[in-house]
Design a protein around this motif. Structure first.
Motif, PDB file in Angstrom:
ATOM      1  N   PRO A  42      13.620  12.601 -16.038  1.00  0.00           N
ATOM      2  CA  PRO A  42      14.546  13.447 -15.285  1.00  0.00           C
ATOM      3  C   PRO A  42      14.680  14.810 -15.928  1.00  0.00           C
ATOM      4  O   PRO A  42      14.646  14.938 -17.153  1.00  0.00           O
ATOM      5  CB  PRO A  42      15.862  12.663 -15.336  1.00  0.00           C
ATOM      6  N   ARG A  43      14.846  15.813 -15.072  1.00  0.00           N
ATOM      7  CA  ARG A  43      15.021  17.172 -15.581  1.00  0.00           C
ATOM      8  C   ARG A  43      16.504  17.500 -15.690  1.00  0.00           C
ATOM      9  O   ARG A  43      17.318  16.974 -14.967  1.00  0.00           O
ATOM     10  CB  ARG A  43      14.337  18.170 -14.634  1.00  0.00           C
TER      11      ARG A  43
ATOM     12  N   ALA B 166       0.818  -1.214   0.000  1.00  0.00           N
ATOM     13  CA  ALA B 166       0.000   0.000   0.000  1.00  0.00           C
ATOM     14  C   ALA B 166       0.852   1.264   0.000  1.00  0.00           C
ATOM     15  O   ALA B 166       0.315   2.369   0.001  1.00  0.00           O
ATOM     16  CB  ALA B 166      -0.931   0.006   1.213  1.00  0.00           C
ATOM     17  N   ILE B 167       2.157   1.115  -0.007  1.00  0.00           N
ATOM     18  CA  ILE B 167       3.057   2.259   0.057  1.00  0.00           C
ATOM     19  C   ILE B 167       3.323   2.824  -1.345  1.00  0.00           C
ATOM     20  O   ILE B 167       3.138   2.131  -2.343  1.00  0.00           O
ATOM     21  CB  ILE B 167       4.397   1.874   0.718  1.00  0.00           C
ATOM     22  N   PRO B 168       3.759   4.080  -1.438  1.00  0.00           N
ATOM     23  CA  PRO B 168       4.165   4.623  -2.736  1.00  0.00           C
ATOM     24  C   PRO B 168       5.388   3.893  -3.276  1.00  0.00           C
ATOM     25  O   PRO B 168       6.315   3.561  -2.537  1.00  0.00           O
ATOM     26  CB  PRO B 168       4.496   6.090  -2.418  1.00  0.00           C
ATOM     27  N   VAL B 169       5.380   3.632  -4.574  1.00  0.00           N
ATOM     28  CA  VAL B 169       6.466   2.927  -5.250  1.00  0.00           C
ATOM     29  C   VAL B 169       6.979   3.782  -6.397  1.00  0.00           C
ATOM     30  O   VAL B 169       6.187   4.344  -7.173  1.00  0.00           O
ATOM     31  CB  VAL B 169       6.000   1.563  -5.784  1.00  0.00           C
ATOM     32  N   GLN B 170       8.273   3.874  -6.500  1.00  0.00           N
ATOM     33  CA  GLN B 170       8.915   4.546  -7.630  1.00  0.00           C
ATOM     34  C   GLN B 170       9.626   3.497  -8.475  1.00  0.00           C
ATOM     35  O   GLN B 170      10.399   2.687  -7.949  1.00  0.00           O
ATOM     36  CB  GLN B 170       9.929   5.584  -7.146  1.00  0.00           C
ATOM     37  N   LEU B 171       9.367   3.503  -9.776  1.00  0.00           N
ATOM     38  CA  LEU B 171      10.075   2.630 -10.704  1.00  0.00           C
ATOM     39  C   LEU B 171      11.066   3.488 -11.490  1.00  0.00           C
ATOM     40  O   LEU B 171      10.661   4.394 -12.219  1.00  0.00           O
ATOM     41  CB  LEU B 171       9.100   1.954 -11.672  1.00  0.00           C
TER      42      LEU B 171
ATOM     43  N   ASN C 135      19.942  11.002  -8.236  1.00  0.00           N
ATOM     44  CA  ASN C 135      19.714  11.502  -6.881  1.00  0.00           C
ATOM     45  C   ASN C 135      18.572  12.506  -6.843  1.00  0.00           C
ATOM     46  O   ASN C 135      17.767  12.510  -5.905  1.00  0.00           O
ATOM     47  CB  ASN C 135      20.992  12.145  -6.340  1.00  0.00           C
ATOM     48  N   ARG C 136      18.477  13.344  -7.864  1.00  0.00           N
ATOM     49  CA  ARG C 136      17.393  14.330  -7.912  1.00  0.00           C
ATOM     50  C   ARG C 136      16.043  13.640  -8.076  1.00  0.00           C
ATOM     51  O   ARG C 136      15.060  14.017  -7.425  1.00  0.00           O
ATOM     52  CB  ARG C 136      17.639  15.316  -9.047  1.00  0.00           C
ATOM     53  N   ALA C 137      15.989  12.622  -8.945  1.00  0.00           N
ATOM     54  CA  ALA C 137      14.730  11.889  -9.133  1.00  0.00           C
ATOM     55  C   ALA C 137      14.313  11.186  -7.843  1.00  0.00           C
ATOM     56  O   ALA C 137      13.128  11.153  -7.488  1.00  0.00           O
ATOM     57  CB  ALA C 137      14.882  10.875 -10.266  1.00  0.00           C
ATOM     58  N   LEU C 138      15.290  10.633  -7.139  1.00  0.00           N
ATOM     59  CA  LEU C 138      14.989   9.961  -5.874  1.00  0.00           C
ATOM     60  C   LEU C 138      14.488  10.960  -4.839  1.00  0.00           C
ATOM     61  O   LEU C 138      13.467  10.719  -4.162  1.00  0.00           O
ATOM     62  CB  LEU C 138      16.237   9.242  -5.362  1.00  0.00           C
TER      63      LEU C 138
END
Length: 270
Positions: free
Chosen positions: A269-270, A196-201, A246-249
Motif C-alpha cells: 500500500p502507498r 480464469a479471473i484476476p485475483v487479488q490477495l 479501499n485504495r488498494a481495492l
C-alpha cells in the motif's frame, strides 16, 4: 433490505451507483456491517452490495449448511439483476467467493481474497480446531473471542476489540462451531486453480491466523494474482486501515495489470 430464499430471510444492503457492482462477503460470525467503511467510501463510484450469510447478522437460517452459502449469494445477485460483479471476501467469505466465481465465471469478473486460505499446515490446523471447539465448552465463547482477537493481531485496536467482543456476545456458539467445521472440510484447491479471473490477495502481515504457507499456496494456484501486503495490519485490514484498504481495492479493480494472464504482482500500500 430482505430477500426470501428457501424459506429463510436473507438481509442485505444495496447502496451507491447503479452499475459497476461489488459484492462484499463477511467472515465467519460476521455480518454486512463489518464493511461499513467500504460501503460509505466506495459507494461514491460503485454499486456496493453486502450480504448477511444465512444464520449470520440479521439473516435467518442457522440450519443452512456452508455448502449452500454460494447459492444464497447467487440468489441475491439474481434478485438484484446483477449480471457482472467483483467479489470481495474475508476468510470464509472468500471461500464463498471462490465457489461463486467457479459456478458463475461470466458473472464474477474479479475476486479479492482478504486473509484467506485453502488449507492449513497440520499443527496450525489442530490449533484452529481447538480454538473453535472452545465454543462448545461452558463459558468458552468468551475465551474463544479473546484468543481469536490475539490471533487476528487486532487486540491492540481498542475500538475494533470492543466491537468484536460485543458481537461475540451475540453469536450462536454452536452455529459458529458447526460452520467452522463445514468450511474446514471443504477442499477448494482445484476449484480455485480453475478460476480464469484476476485475483487479488490482501495479506495483513500481523495476522497469525493465516500462515505464510497458505498465502503461498493461493499464489501458486492462481492464474492471475496481485498481492497487496499490509505490514501494519492483522486479520481485519479493512477496519484497521480502511483508507489504505479501499485504495488498494480500487487500484486492483481498475488496474490493467489485473487482466493480464499468467503473472503475479506483489504490491505494498502507498
Amino acid at each position: 433490505m430482505e430477500l426470501s430464499w428457501l424459506g429463510e430471510t436473507l438481509h442485505y444492503t444495496d447502496e451507491g451507483a447503479t452499475d459497476d457492482a461489488i459484492l462484499f462477503l463477511h467472515g465467519l460470525g460476521g455480518n454486512a456491517n463489518n464493511w461499513l467503511h467500504q460501503r460509505r467510501a466506495i459507494a461514491e463510484h460503485h454499486r456496493v452490495i453486502a450480504l448477511d450469510f444465512p444464520g449470520h447478522g440479521r439473516s435467518t437460517g442457522t440450519s443452512v449448511p456452508f455448502g449452500q452459502y454460494a447459492a444464497a449469494a447467487q440468489a441475491l445477485l439474481d434478485h438484484l439483476r446483477v449480471n457482472e460483479v467483483s467479489v470481495v471476501g474475508l476468510a470464509m467469505g472468500a471461500r464463498v467467493g471462490i465457489t461463486l466465481a467457479a459456478r458463475s465465471p461470466r458473472r464474477v469478473r474479479r475476486l479479492t481474497i482478504v486473509n484467506g486460505y485453502l488449507e492449513l499446515p497440520p499443527r496450525e490446523h489442530e490449533k484452529r480446531v481447538e480454538l473453535y471447539d472452545l465454543l462448545l465448552s461452558p463459558g468458552g465463547a468468551r475465551e474463544w473471542a479473546q484468543l481469536l482477537l490475539e490471533g487476528m493481531g487486532v487486540s491492540g485496536h481498542a475500538g475494533i476489540a470492543r466491537g468484536f467482543l460485543a458481537s461475540a456476545d451475540r453469536i450462536d456458539p454452536a452455529h459458529v462451531n458447526a460452520v467452522f467445521h463445514q468450511v474446514d472440510g471443504v477442499d477448494q484447491a482445484e476449484e480455485f486453480r480453475g478460476l480464469a479471473i484476476p485475483v487479488q490477495l490482501i495479506v495483513g502481515e500481523r495476522d497469525q491466523l493465516v500462515p505464510t504457507s497458505s498465502t503461498e499456496q493461493l499464489t501458486a494456484l492462481a492464474r492471475k494474482a496481485t498481492i497487496s501486503r499490509f505490514p501494519d495490519s492483522g486479520h481485519l485490514p479493512y477496519l484497521e486501515d480502511p483508507a489504505t484498504f479501499n485504495r488498494a481495492l480500487e487500484d486492483f479493480l481498475h488496474s490493467q495489470a489485473a487482466s493480464t494472464d499468467g503473472a503475479t504482482w506483489d504490491t505494498a500500500p502507498r
